[in-house]
Design an enzyme around this catalytic site. Structure first.
Site, mmCIF file in Angstrom:
data_model
loop_
_atom_site.group_PDB
_atom_site.id
_atom_site.type_symbol
_atom_site.label_atom_id
_atom_site.label_comp_id
_atom_site.label_asym_id
_atom_site.label_seq_id
_atom_site.Cartn_x
_atom_site.Cartn_y
_atom_site.Cartn_z
ATOM 1 C CG ASP A 86 -7.948 4.635 -4.287
ATOM 2 O OD1 ASP A 86 -9.185 4.176 -4.243
ATOM 3 O OD2 ASP A 86 -7.229 3.992 -5.137
ATOM 4 C CD GLU A 106 -3.002 -0.681 -0.241
ATOM 5 O OE1 GLU A 106 -2.966 0.434 -0.661
ATOM 6 O OE2 GLU A 106 -3.644 -1.803 -0.478
ATOM 7 C CE1 TYR A 108 -6.716 2.895 -0.422
ATOM 8 C CE2 TYR A 108 -4.605 3.079 0.067
ATOM 9 C CZ TYR A 108 -5.720 2.522 -0.488
ATOM 10 O OH TYR A 108 -5.428 1.283 -1.475
#
Length: 336
Positions: A143, A40, A125
Site C-alpha cells: 500500500d 480494509e 492489496y
DNA sequence: CAGCCGTGGTC
DNA sequence: TGACCAAGGCT
C-alpha cells in the site's frame, strides 16, 4: 536485495519493534475475515483517524455484522452507513462482495487468496491484507506505507506508480515477507510507515530497520507522477421548500456519488434573479467547487431525478458531506 | 496507462 | 490558502 540471513535479521528487527509499539486498533482484535475486509475497504485512501474518529467501523459492523446481513440491504441504507467516508462506490462493492460470498460460497467467507481477490472491490492489496490479517497466510501487501518504506529502503529513484515500479515493490514485499509471522510482519510494515517512515519528516533515528536502509534523502522518496492540476468549478443549486417538503436530486447510477441525494442544480439564467442563501467551497477529487445555493423560484417543478422529500426524512437520505453541512446550516436559519 | 472517485488533515 | 496526501480499485 538482501541476503537470506540478512532478511531474517531484518524481519526480526521489524517484528521486535512492532511488538513494542503496536496500536490496538479494533481490526487487530479480530480474525473475522468480514470484519477485516470492512476495515480494509474503509481504510482505502482513508486515514485511520477518519475511520476511528467518527465511529464508522463500529457502527457499520453493528448494522452489518456478516455478509448475509448486508447482501439484501437497501441501497439507501448502505450509502447512509457510509456517509462521510467518501468514495461511495466502495460500499456498493462491499455489498456485491457480500452477495458473491452468499451465492458462490454458501455464505462462508472464502479462504483461498485467489477467491478473495476475485471478489468485487478487492484488489491485490486488500486480498493480501485479508489473507494475512484474517488467516495469517503468507501473502505480501503493498500500500502507500509499504511503497514509501521500500522506495527508501532500496533508494528506488524511479516512479513507484508505473507498471515497472509496482512490479518491483510487490517483488520486494514478497521477498521480505516473513512466512513464519505474515500477519505480524504485514502489520509491522503498515505501522512503520505510519509512525516512523512517514511521508513528511521521517523519524530515521527511531527506525528499527535503519541498518538496512540505502537512501540518504528519504524525504525525496517515493517518486510519483505529478498530480493533476486543480480545476475550479461553480455549482449552482437551489433550496426549494414547500409544505414541509424539500426538493432533492438523486445522482444517477453512472454518475459521480451515485445514489446520493443533493440539492437540485439549475442553470445560471434560472437563478440569477433569486436570493443567494449560501456560498461555500468544497473539494472533490481534483476539483475545487464553489457551491452557490439560491432561493428556488416560485412554482419550481421537479426535473429528471428530482423528488420532493419530507423534511423529517432528511436524516435518512444519504447525502454527500458538503451538502449535508450546507443543508444543516440553511435549515437552522430557515426555522429560526 | 490515465483518469476518476470523497473527505479531512497538514503545513 | 492551496497543494499534497491517505490501509486502492475500476474503467
Amino acid at each position: 536485495m538482501l541476503a537470506t540471513q540478512d532478511t531474517k535479521s531484518f524481519q526480526h528487527a521489524l517484528l521486535a519493534w512492532y511488538t513494542s509499539v503496536a496500536k490496538d486498533y479494533p481490526w487487530r482484535q479480530t480474525t473475522d475475515p468480514w470484519h477485516i475486509l470492512v476495515s480494509e475497504v474503509m481504510l482505502q485512501q482513508t486515514q485511520v483517524a477518519t475511520v476511528l474518529g467518527k465511529g464508522f467501523y463500529t457502527r457499520f459492523l453493528e448494522k452489518y455484522p456478516t455478509p448475509a446481513s448486508i447482501a439484501n440491504a437497501p441501497e439507501q441504507d448502505i450509502l447512509s452507513a457510509w456517509e462521510g467516508l467518501g468514495y461511495y462506490r466502495r460500499v456498493r462493492n462491499l455489498q456485491k462482495a457480500a452477495r458473491a460470498i452468499c451465492e458462490q460460497h454458501k455464505g462462508i467467507f472464502p479462504t483461498q487468496h485467489a477467491a478473495i481477490l476475485a471478489l468485487p472491490g478487492i484488489g491485490q492489496y486488500t486480498a493480501g491484507a485479508v489473507s494475512s490479517f484474517a488467516y495469517n497466510q503468507p501473502q505480501p501487501i503493498v500500500d502507500a506505507n509499504v511503497a514509501r518504506i521500500f522506495s527508501r529502503l532500496f533508494d528506488y529513484q524511479e516512479r513507484v506508480d508505473s507498471s515497472a515500479g509496482t512490479k518491483q515493490l510487490w517483488q520486494w514485499a514478497d521477498q521480505l515477507l516473513s512466512h513464519h509471522e505474515p500477519r505480524l510482519h504485514n502489520s509491522a510494515l503498515m505501522e512503520l510507515g505510519q509512525q516512523v517512515c512517514s511521508n513528511k519528516s521521517p523519524q530515521c533515528l527511531l527506525c528499527p530497520i535503519k541498518p538496512w536502509c540505502q537512501t540518504k534523502n528519504p524525504e525525496d522518496l517515493p517518486i510519483k507522477k505529478a498530480r493533476k492540476k486543480t480545476v475550479l468549478v461553480d455549482e449552482l443549486c437551489m433550496l426549494a421548500i414547500c409544505d414541509g417538503k424539500i426538493l432533492l436530486h438523486k445522482a444517477a447510477d453512472s454518475a459521480r456519488r451515485s445514489g446520493m441525494w443533493k440539492l437540485p442544480e439549475r442553470e445560471h439564467h434560472e437563478l440569477e434573479t433569486q436570493d443567494l442563501l449560501l456560498k461555500t467551497n468544497y473539494a472533490i477529487t481534483h476539483h475545487k467547487v464553489t457551491l452557490y445555493i439560491y432561493q428556488a423560484p416560485d412554482k419550481t417543478e421537479p426535473a429528471t431525478g428530482e423528488a420532493w422529500h419530507s423534511l423529517d426524512s432528511l436524516d435518512k437520505l444519504p447525502m454527500p458531506s458538503p451538502f449535508r453541512k450546507a443543508l444543516n446550516s440553511l435549515l437552522e436559519d430557515y426555522f429560526v
